[in-house]
Design a protein around this motif. Structure first.
Motif, mmCIF file in Angstrom:
data_model
loop_
_atom_site.group_PDB
_atom_site.id
_atom_site.type_symbol
_atom_site.label_atom_id
_atom_site.label_comp_id
_atom_site.label_asym_id
_atom_site.label_seq_id
_atom_site.Cartn_x
_atom_site.Cartn_y
_atom_site.Cartn_z
ATOM 1 N N PHE A 10 0.850 -1.189 0.000
ATOM 2 C CA PHE A 10 0.000 0.000 0.000
ATOM 3 C C PHE A 10 0.888 1.242 0.000
ATOM 4 C CE2 PHE A 10 -2.234 -3.371 2.298
ATOM 5 C CZ PHE A 10 -3.462 -3.397 1.651
ATOM 6 N N PRO A 11 0.368 2.390 -0.371
ATOM 7 C CA PRO A 11 1.149 3.627 -0.216
ATOM 8 C C PRO A 11 1.498 3.818 1.262
ATOM 9 C CG PRO A 11 -0.825 4.015 -1.539
ATOM 10 C CD PRO A 11 -0.966 2.656 -0.944
ATOM 11 N N GLY A 12 2.763 3.837 1.596
ATOM 12 C CA GLY A 12 3.179 3.972 2.984
ATOM 13 C C GLY A 12 3.618 2.681 3.631
ATOM 14 N N SER A 13 3.450 1.525 2.953
ATOM 15 C CA SER A 13 4.001 0.278 3.492
ATOM 16 C C SER A 13 5.512 0.412 3.584
ATOM 17 C CB SER A 13 3.663 -0.908 2.578
ATOM 18 O OG SER A 13 2.285 -1.156 2.533
ATOM 19 N N ASN A 14 6.106 -0.089 4.669
ATOM 20 C CA ASN A 14 7.564 -0.046 4.761
ATOM 21 C C ASN A 14 8.163 -1.367 5.228
ATOM 22 O OD1 ASN A 14 7.116 -0.046 7.533
ATOM 23 N ND2 ASN A 14 7.670 2.096 7.825
ATOM 24 N N ASP A 16 7.136 -4.291 3.498
ATOM 25 C CA ASP A 16 6.785 -5.234 2.442
ATOM 26 C C ASP A 16 8.004 -6.007 1.944
ATOM 27 O OD1 ASP A 16 7.474 -2.627 1.635
ATOM 28 O OD2 ASP A 16 6.530 -2.840 -0.321
ATOM 29 N N ARG A 17 9.144 -5.329 1.854
ATOM 30 C CA ARG A 17 10.348 -6.049 1.427
ATOM 31 C C ARG A 17 10.779 -7.042 2.493
ATOM 32 N NH1 ARG A 17 15.806 -6.125 1.847
ATOM 33 N NH2 ARG A 17 16.949 -6.769 -0.028
ATOM 34 N N ASP A 18 10.723 -6.654 3.762
ATOM 35 C CA ASP A 18 11.064 -7.579 4.847
ATOM 36 C C ASP A 18 10.199 -8.836 4.772
ATOM 37 O OD1 ASP A 18 12.830 -5.681 5.752
ATOM 38 O OD2 ASP A 18 11.578 -5.017 7.417
ATOM 39 N N MET A 19 8.903 -8.649 4.528
ATOM 40 C CA MET A 19 7.992 -9.784 4.437
ATOM 41 C C MET A 19 8.332 -10.663 3.242
ATOM 42 S SD MET A 19 5.384 -11.323 5.860
ATOM 43 C CE MET A 19 4.513 -10.109 6.876
ATOM 44 N N ILE A 48 -1.232 -15.112 1.401
ATOM 45 C CA ILE A 48 -1.242 -13.665 1.152
ATOM 46 C C ILE A 48 -0.771 -12.966 2.417
ATOM 47 C CG2 ILE A 48 -2.662 -11.654 0.603
ATOM 48 C CD1 ILE A 48 -4.625 -13.632 -0.762
ATOM 49 N N ALA A 49 0.113 -11.989 2.264
ATOM 50 C CA ALA A 49 0.622 -11.237 3.417
ATOM 51 C C ALA A 49 0.348 -9.752 3.238
ATOM 52 C CB ALA A 49 2.118 -11.476 3.597
ATOM 53 N N LEU A 50 -0.199 -9.143 4.283
ATOM 54 C CA LEU A 50 -0.366 -7.692 4.350
ATOM 55 C C LEU A 50 0.684 -7.174 5.326
ATOM 56 C CD1 LEU A 50 -4.266 -7.382 4.688
ATOM 57 C CD2 LEU A 50 -2.891 -7.709 2.621
ATOM 58 N N PRO A 51 1.650 -6.399 4.871
ATOM 59 C CA PRO A 51 2.803 -6.043 5.693
ATOM 60 C C PRO A 51 2.558 -4.829 6.580
ATOM 61 C CG PRO A 51 3.094 -5.134 3.521
ATOM 62 C CD PRO A 51 1.788 -5.906 3.493
ATOM 63 N N GLY A 52 3.547 -4.535 7.399
ATOM 64 C CA GLY A 52 3.498 -3.377 8.275
ATOM 65 C C GLY A 52 3.863 -2.090 7.554
ATOM 66 N N GLY A 53 3.689 -0.993 8.247
ATOM 67 C CA GLY A 53 4.000 0.319 7.700
ATOM 68 C C GLY A 53 2.975 1.338 8.152
ATOM 69 N N PHE A 54 2.757 2.322 7.322
ATOM 70 C CA PHE A 54 1.821 3.403 7.643
ATOM 71 C C PHE A 54 1.001 3.702 6.396
ATOM 72 C CE2 PHE A 54 5.647 3.774 10.164
ATOM 73 C CZ PHE A 54 5.153 3.866 11.454
ATOM 74 N N SER A 55 0.127 2.782 6.016
ATOM 75 C CA SER A 55 -0.621 2.934 4.776
ATOM 76 C C SER A 55 -1.392 4.253 4.773
ATOM 77 C CB SER A 55 -1.574 1.760 4.569
ATOM 78 O OG SER A 55 -2.480 1.626 5.641
ATOM 79 N N TYR A 56 -1.211 4.982 3.690
ATOM 80 C CA TYR A 56 -1.834 6.303 3.530
ATOM 81 C C TYR A 56 -1.467 7.241 4.676
ATOM 82 C CZ TYR A 56 -4.611 4.340 -0.262
ATOM 83 O OH TYR A 56 -4.998 3.742 -1.439
ATOM 84 N N GLY A 57 -0.322 7.006 5.290
ATOM 85 C CA GLY A 57 0.155 7.868 6.360
ATOM 86 C C GLY A 57 -0.660 7.802 7.634
ATOM 87 N N VAL A 83 -8.023 -19.179 1.544
ATOM 88 C CA VAL A 83 -6.602 -18.867 1.365
ATOM 89 C C VAL A 83 -6.078 -18.225 2.648
ATOM 90 C CG1 VAL A 83 -4.916 -17.533 0.043
ATOM 91 C CG2 VAL A 83 -6.905 -18.532 -1.113
ATOM 92 N N PRO A 84 -4.953 -18.689 3.184
ATOM 93 C CA PRO A 84 -4.389 -18.077 4.391
ATOM 94 C C PRO A 84 -3.962 -16.639 4.141
ATOM 95 C CG PRO A 84 -3.481 -20.261 4.052
ATOM 96 C CD PRO A 84 -4.227 -19.910 2.806
ATOM 97 N N VAL A 85 -4.332 -15.747 5.064
ATOM 98 C CA VAL A 85 -3.968 -14.340 4.982
ATOM 99 C C VAL A 85 -3.336 -13.935 6.309
ATOM 100 C CG1 VAL A 85 -4.785 -11.975 4.667
ATOM 101 C CG2 VAL A 85 -5.871 -13.847 3.390
ATOM 102 N N LEU A 86 -2.125 -13.406 6.239
ATOM 103 C CA LEU A 86 -1.408 -12.915 7.412
ATOM 104 C C LEU A 86 -1.302 -11.403 7.333
ATOM 105 C CD1 LEU A 86 0.451 -13.246 9.945
ATOM 106 C CD2 LEU A 86 2.367 -13.485 8.323
ATOM 107 N N GLY A 87 -1.772 -10.712 8.372
ATOM 108 C CA GLY A 87 -1.623 -9.264 8.455
ATOM 109 C C GLY A 87 -0.785 -8.910 9.662
ATOM 110 N N VAL A 88 0.331 -8.220 9.433
ATOM 111 C CA VAL A 88 1.258 -7.876 10.508
ATOM 112 C C VAL A 88 1.256 -6.363 10.721
ATOM 113 C CG1 VAL A 88 3.685 -7.842 11.203
ATOM 114 C CG2 VAL A 88 2.724 -9.878 10.112
ATOM 115 N N CYS A 89 1.072 -5.944 11.959
ATOM 116 C CA CYS A 89 1.115 -4.534 12.349
ATOM 117 C C CYS A 89 0.081 -3.744 11.544
ATOM 118 C CB CYS A 89 2.533 -4.000 12.191
ATOM 119 S SG CYS A 89 2.856 -2.479 13.117
ATOM 120 N N ASN A 90 0.496 -2.901 10.611
ATOM 121 C CA ASN A 90 -0.482 -2.183 9.797
ATOM 122 C C ASN A 90 -1.391 -3.154 9.046
ATOM 123 O OD1 ASN A 90 -0.642 -0.294 6.827
ATOM 124 N ND2 ASN A 90 -1.548 0.398 8.752
#
Length: 225
Positions: A10-14, A16-19, A48-57, A83-90
């Motif tokens: 997402f805009p603001g993910s930081n 995603d590369r770590d994941m 599917i992984a949704l990573p951490g960060g600050f989506s849309y600030g 389908v397994p979905v993992l969401g971390v932090c954000n």
């Protein structure tokens, strides 16, 4: 069977590369990288992984704007198919805002950003994501968040506790989360949201590798299936 995963950015993910690096290191196969504006996901994804960060600030509410991104319609459909979905932090925040998980993530009780390694108790060792841990085991995983205070009404808390859907719990008070909840599963057990970052605990050079087993257990189960 080749393991096929996707990491949503997402805009603001930081993170995603770590994941993506964590998934490739454990599975041996690089995940596909998907921009939030895409409308469709491949139907043959295993994870599917949704990573951490600050989506849309985090300008509106953490995860609220990302939950309306076009790709989330496909993520929700995939989760509903199992389908397994993992969401971390954000990513956890996005899962609650999209309705895939109950509750909400509020501002930390002490009103400060928390960045350190914390101890977690494994509450449910029977899920796809936690099968490589032992129930009651203590693991160490980093956190880095400002809005990680898990909140739900008492009825919802009692229900998820009774159904065994609390995956992880902080051993000590970290951010004010009700009942010290650090990670929650959906009813079907194929969606996990957690504030701590397992992708930052993949190898000893990170200061610990307790997060690696989350990915190892999930990938082994999926490949075997």
């Amino acid at each position: 069977m080749a393991f096929r995963s996707a990491v949503i950015t997402f805009p603001g993910s930081n993170c995603d590369r770590d994941m993506a690096v964590a998934l490739e290191q454990v599975s041996g196969v690089a995940p596909i990288r998907v921009w939030h504006g895409h409308a469709e996901l491949p139907e043959d994804l295993d994870f599917i992984a949704l990573p951490g960060g600050f989506s849309y600030g985090d300008y509106l509410r953490s995860g609220a704007m990302a939950a309306t991104s076009p790709i989330m319609r496909s993520v929700v459909k995939a989760a509903e198919r199992g389908v397994p979905v993992l969401g971390v932090c954000n990513g956890f925040q996005v899962l609650t805002e999209s309705g895939l998980l109950p509750g909400a993530l509020l501002r930390n009780a002490n009103q400060t950003f928390i960045c350190r390694t914390v101890e977690l108790t494994v509450e449910n060792a029977q899920s796809l994501f936690t099968s490589s841990y032992a129930a009651g085991e203590t693991i160490r995983i980093p956190v880095a968040h400002h809005d990680g205070n898990y909140f739900a009404d008492e009825q919802t808390l009692d229900r998820i506790e009774g159904d065994g859907r609390v995956a992880f719990r902080y051993r000590d008070t970290v951010n004010g989360s009700q009942r010290d909840i650090a990670g929650v599963l959906n009813e079907a057990g194929n969606v996990l949201g957690m504030m701590p970052h397992p992708e930052r605990a993949i190898e000893e050079a990170h200061g610990g590798s307790d997060g690696r087993r989350l990915f190892e257990g999930a990938i082994a189960a999926l490949v075997k299936a």
